[in-house]
Design a protein around this motif. Structure first.
Motif, PDB file in Angstrom:
ATOM      1  N   THR A 159       0.840  -1.188   0.000  1.00  0.00           N
ATOM      2  CA  THR A 159       0.000   0.000   0.000  1.00  0.00           C
ATOM      3  C   THR A 159       0.883   1.249   0.000  1.00  0.00           C
ATOM      4  O   THR A 159       1.853   1.323   0.747  1.00  0.00           O
ATOM      5  CB  THR A 159      -0.912   0.025   1.244  1.00  0.00           C
ATOM      6  N   LEU A 160       0.525   2.221  -0.828  1.00  0.00           N
ATOM      7  CA  LEU A 160       1.150   3.540  -0.838  1.00  0.00           C
ATOM      8  C   LEU A 160       0.092   4.550  -0.419  1.00  0.00           C
ATOM      9  O   LEU A 160      -0.953   4.662  -1.073  1.00  0.00           O
ATOM     10  CB  LEU A 160       1.681   3.890  -2.229  1.00  0.00           C
ATOM     11  N   LEU A 161       0.349   5.280   0.662  1.00  0.00           N
ATOM     12  CA  LEU A 161      -0.585   6.263   1.196  1.00  0.00           C
ATOM     13  C   LEU A 161       0.001   7.661   1.069  1.00  0.00           C
ATOM     14  O   LEU A 161       1.108   7.917   1.551  1.00  0.00           O
ATOM     15  CB  LEU A 161      -0.885   5.964   2.673  1.00  0.00           C
ATOM     16  N   SER A 162      -0.742   8.569   0.465  1.00  0.00           N
ATOM     17  CA  SER A 162      -0.263   9.935   0.261  1.00  0.00           C
ATOM     18  C   SER A 162      -0.330  10.739   1.552  1.00  0.00           C
ATOM     19  O   SER A 162      -1.339  10.740   2.251  1.00  0.00           O
ATOM     20  CB  SER A 162      -1.097  10.631  -0.817  1.00  0.00           C
ATOM     21  N   ASN A 163       0.748  11.448   1.858  1.00  0.00           N
ATOM     22  CA  ASN A 163       0.794  12.345   3.020  1.00  0.00           C
ATOM     23  C   ASN A 163       0.842  13.807   2.605  1.00  0.00           C
ATOM     24  O   ASN A 163       1.003  14.684   3.444  1.00  0.00           O
ATOM     25  CB  ASN A 163       2.023  12.033   3.883  1.00  0.00           C
ATOM     26  N   ILE A 164       0.728  14.073   1.309  1.00  0.00           N
ATOM     27  CA  ILE A 164       0.848  15.443   0.805  1.00  0.00           C
ATOM     28  C   ILE A 164      -0.428  16.218   1.119  1.00  0.00           C
ATOM     29  O   ILE A 164      -1.536  15.722   0.903  1.00  0.00           O
ATOM     30  CB  ILE A 164       1.138  15.443  -0.705  1.00  0.00           C
ATOM     31  N   GLU A 165      -0.256  17.432   1.615  1.00  0.00           N
ATOM     32  CA  GLU A 165      -1.404  18.266   1.963  1.00  0.00           C
ATOM     33  C   GLU A 165      -2.187  18.644   0.719  1.00  0.00           C
ATOM     34  O   GLU A 165      -1.619  19.003  -0.304  1.00  0.00           O
ATOM     35  CB  GLU A 165      -0.933  19.547   2.649  1.00  0.00           C
ATOM     36  N   SER A 166      -3.512  18.557   0.843  1.00  0.00           N
ATOM     37  CA  SER A 166      -4.374  19.013  -0.240  1.00  0.00           C
ATOM     38  C   SER A 166      -5.793  19.106   0.285  1.00  0.00           C
ATOM     39  O   SER A 166      -6.123  18.520   1.309  1.00  0.00           O
ATOM     40  CB  SER A 166      -4.322  18.041  -1.429  1.00  0.00           C
ATOM     41  N   GLY A 167      -6.610  19.862  -0.407  1.00  0.00           N
ATOM     42  CA  GLY A 167      -8.016  19.949  -0.052  1.00  0.00           C
ATOM     43  C   GLY A 167      -8.282  20.895   1.101  1.00  0.00           C
ATOM     44  O   GLY A 167      -7.417  21.621   1.584  1.00  0.00           O
TER      45      GLY A 167
END
Length: 123
Positions: free
Chosen positions: A93-101
């Motif tokens: 699994t790859l989970l995004s930690n980049i801020e958005s929204g």
């Protein structure tokens, strides 16, 4: 699920593994995964699974700059050995930690969380 997992290339016990509760992955579902068979201690059709995972991550905008194929493959092999998972299944699994929204989390040093688990094979 077996008792050990890989979290960001570190082997750890499942009970000790922690991910951020507030991230793009948890707030917006920004993550991808693949599940593959393990036969004879080797990941089955590894190149095809990696290609699909990478393609889906790129399509969704999950940053893969710190997650390369060779390192993930090596981590998977370490986990297979640690869990004695010669005949099993694995989930990467790859989970995004980049801020958005609208809901933004405090910045994380790691842009993408890598999580690898193994478990008993399905019948």
């Amino acid at each position: 699920m077996h008792s050990r997992i890989i979290l960001n290339h570190r082997l750890t016990d499942v009970a000790r593994a922690r991910i951020d509760a507030v991230s793009s992955a948890t707030l917006y579902g920004r993550g991808v995964f693949t599940t593959l068979g393990i036969h004879g201690g080797k990941p089955f059709l590894w190149p095809q699974h990696w290609e699909r995972l990478a393609s889906h991550a790129d399509h969704l905008g999950v940053d893969r700059s710190g997650v390369d194929e060779a390192a993930v493959h090596e981590s998977l092999l370490r986990l297979i050995e640690a869990n004695d998972a010669a005949e099993a299944r694995a989930r990467i699994t790859l989970l995004s930690n980049i801020e958005s929204g609208f809901w933004q989390s405090p910045s994380s040093e790691i842009k993408t969380t890598l999580m690898i688990m193994t478990g008993e094979p399905r019948d």
